[in-house]
Design an enzyme around this catalytic site. Structure first.
Site, short mmCIF file in Angstrom:
data_model
loop_
_atom_site.label_atom_id
_atom_site.label_comp_id
_atom_site.label_asym_id
_atom_site.label_seq_id
_atom_site.Cartn_x
_atom_site.Cartn_y
_atom_site.Cartn_z
N ASP A 203 0.82 -1.37 0.41
CA ASP A 203 -0.50 -0.13 -0.23
C ASP A 203 1.14 0.67 -0.02
O ASP A 203 1.88 1.04 0.61
CB ASP A 203 -0.41 0.11 1.21
CG ASP A 203 -1.47 1.09 1.51
OD1 ASP A 203 -3.27 0.82 0.48
OD2 ASP A 203 -1.87 1.93 2.17
N GLU A 265 2.33 -0.73 -5.19
CA GLU A 265 1.35 0.81 -5.16
C GLU A 265 1.73 1.82 -5.19
O GLU A 265 2.06 2.13 -4.77
CB GLU A 265 -0.02 -0.07 -4.56
CG GLU A 265 -1.68 1.69 -4.56
CD GLU A 265 -1.69 1.89 -3.82
OE1 GLU A 265 -2.92 3.32 -4.20
OE2 GLU A 265 -1.60 2.82 -3.00
C1 NOJ Z 1 -4.48 3.23 -1.00
C2 NOJ Z 1 -5.97 2.46 -0.95
O1 NOJ Z 1 -5.53 1.21 -1.79
C3 NOJ Z 1 -6.74 2.88 -0.26
O2 NOJ Z 1 -7.44 2.53 -0.80
C4 NOJ Z 1 -6.39 3.49 1.19
O3 NOJ Z 1 -7.31 4.64 1.36
C5 NOJ Z 1 -4.99 4.40 0.98
N1 NOJ Z 1 -3.64 3.54 0.25
C6 NOJ Z 1 -4.57 4.81 2.11
O4 NOJ Z 1 -4.09 3.41 3.05
#
Ligand code: NOJ
Ligand code: CA
Length: 551
Positions: A203, A265
């Site tokens: 993440d 990500e």
């Molecule tokens: C990316 C995640 O996919 C999202 O859902 C989340 O709110 C943020 N990161 C913070 O962790």
């Protein structure tokens, strides 16, 4: 020398399980591990190679589980550690690998570390970013950074100091200059690898390391951040120091057999910046979000595909295609309105479209075609749950039902991401369309009244359904595309993106007139029923060379 056989993760189709909305095994209206275990046969039948499960750790749910209170346990609403291990074993037995979601940029404010920090335990605050405020009596935040969800990225605590949270106040950012933080996360990775987990989606992989001194952004507009590609030069994102962390993580993964893998990500400013995360001693793959941001225009699709493939090739990584996820408007709805000329700014699109009615029939047609393009490309592909049912974004949720922190933090101006997170419809029976095994409790987000027709049960019996299109595509992908080599574009017109790989072809028509198809090829799969001879607008086909006539 024999050609090297690609590892599974270089060509995998990974299905994203948004656990809260996938399947509810105990009937409380919230998806859980029991529900996932019940539905493993569905996933095996779909033909995917792996699942990525959104965070399933104990969490106060300030941000749907991306606020983790304990990285080594399971959220009680989802089940137990024993059930999690049983799921991993059962998935493996069904030929499905399991990726978890690790959240290293921030913890929950209920994590033991943050509680210790608030309680003033010696040294505990150094694991986060605590700072005195600015101005008289320190009433102003320490810098001008804004939270991704809206409002200042700082919250003041009882003794007057401030802590940094790039997301919700319940998600304090960790200080990755602190050795304890680094050691802790390597240990968490090992904890799950020891339990057979095959890898992690990381993440906010471009977060974690901040520019020393946490300086103001150079221009005030840059202070406002979003989940879309972060701009180059922002002091909170994509700092060079983050790569050292991933070298450490890669050596943890390298201790294990079979291979353990990472998918980043990282919303960075270019595919070149993204490729830096994929150097051979760092991460294996990273989402290339330009594909998800591409409007329905052949020339943009071609450019996005070329750029993604070229950048990944510089570091020997597979390109990674994604059409949507739990943070952005569902594909059907993205394609259901007028299309811009350039890449879509994903957060902004929610506002931009207010007032333009979506044409879901058109959006579905395009989403089906886009899926055939995605699944014909080299590398790996991610399918977000419900894409295989062509579910649309639910844009008219009652305000009182909204759960995404974006809604409140934006001062009730941005409805946020709940509309792509609605519990899946499994059968045609209300309430809950089979989402909850026992009816009773309301689903955690309400489902729309017309979803029986989009349920798995309804689509099962319709040979032309999107579900059956995905099943056929995933089956055929193995023989037509999986090991087929490079993309060669065919010059067949401005509104068509058509490419050949290993003797097979994929064509998509984003224009508004029919395009003749080559006579020497036969249609292996089409995104719409009845395609013959010509490719209609908003349609894609997979073509294979006709068998040579036998003599
Ligand atoms: C990316 C995640 O996919 C999202 O859902 C989340 O709110 C943020 N990161 C913070 O962790
Ligand atoms: Ca449940």
């Amino acid at each position: 020398m024999a050609a090297e056989v690609p590892s599974w993760w270089q060509t995998a189709v990974v299905y994203q399980v948004y656990i809260r909305s996938f399947a509810d095994g105990n009937g409380d209206g919230i998806g859980d591990i029991a529900g996932m275990r019940d539905r493993l046969p569905y996933l095996a039948g779909l033909g995917i190679d792996a699942i990525w499960i959104n965070p399933w750790y104990p969490s106060p749910m300030a941000d749907a589980g991306y606020d983790v209170a304990d990285y080594r346990d399971i959220e009680p609403a989802y089940g137990t550690l024993d059930e999690a291990q049983a799921l991993v074993a059962e998935a493996h037995a069904a030929g499905i690998r399991v990726l978890l979601d690790i959240v290293p940029n921030h913890t929950s404010d209920q994590h033991a570390w943050f509680r210790a920090a608030l309680a003033g335990e010696p040294g505990a605050r150094q694991r986060y970013h605590f700072r005195p405020g600015r101005g008289e009596d320190g009433v102003q935040p320490p810098n001008n950074w804004q939270s991704v969800f809206g409002g200042p990225a700082w919250t003041r605590v009882a003794d007057g100091s401030w802590y940094l949270h790039l997301f919700a106040p319940g998600q304090p950012d960790l200080n990755w200059d602190n050795g304890e933080v680094r050691a802790e996360f390597e240990d968490i990775l090992a904890f799950w690898f020891d339990r057979g987990v095959d890898g992690f989606r990381i993440d906010v992989a471009h977060g974690m390391v901040k520019e020393p001194g946490l300086p103001d952004t150079r221009d005030a507009a840059e202070a406002v951040q979003s989940l879309v590609q972060s701009r180059a030069g922002h002091p909170a994102w994509d700092q060079d120091g983050v790569h050292e962390i991933y070298r450490g993580w890669r050596s943890v993964a390298n201790r294990y057999r079979p291979e353990r893998i990472f998918i980043a990500e990282a919303w960075v400013s270019s595919n070149e910046r993204l490729a830096r995360y994929l150097r051979p001693d760092e991460l294996h793959t990273a989402f290339q979000f330009d594909f998800l941001r591409a409007p329905w225009r052949a020339q943009v699709l071609r450019a996005v595909v070329d750029d993604a493939i070229a950048a990944a090739a510089t570091v020997g990584a597979p390109p990674t295609w994604v059409l949507s996820n739990h943070d952005v408007t569902r594909t059907v709805t993205r394609f259901a309105r007028s299309q811009p000329e350039h890449l879509i700014e994903t957060d902004w699109e929610r506002g931009r479209w207010a007032g333009e009615d979506p044409d879901h029939v058109l959006g579905r047609r395009r989403a089906r075609a886009a899926a055939l393009v995605q699944l014909a490309l080299p590398g790996t592909a991610y399918v977000y749950q419900g894409e295989e049912l062509a579910l649309e974004e639910i844009e008219d949720l009652p305000d009182a039902a909204r759960q995404d922190p974006t809604w409140a933090q934006s001062g009730f101006t941005d409805v946020g991401r709940d509309g792509c997170r609605i519990p899946l419809p499994w059968n045609e029976t209300e309430p809950s369309y089979g989402f909850a095994t026992e009816s009773g409790a309301a689903t955690w987000l309400p489902q729309p009244a017309h979803w029986a027709q989009h349920s798995v049960q309804a689509q099962d019996r319709d040979p032309d359904s999107t579900l059956n299109l995905y099943r056929a595509a995933l089956r055929l992908r193995r023989s037509l595309w999986r090991d087929a080599g490079d993309v060669k574009w065919l010059a067949v017109g401005a509104d068509v993106a058509a490419f050949e790989r290993g003797g097979s072809q994929c064509w998509v028509n984003t224009g508004d007139s029919d395009v003749p198809l080559p006579e020497v090829m036969s249609i292996a799969l089409a995104s719409a029923p009845g395609v013959r001879g010509v490719l209609p607008p908003d349609t894609a086909v997979w073509l294979r060379a006709d068998e040579a006539p036998s003599m």
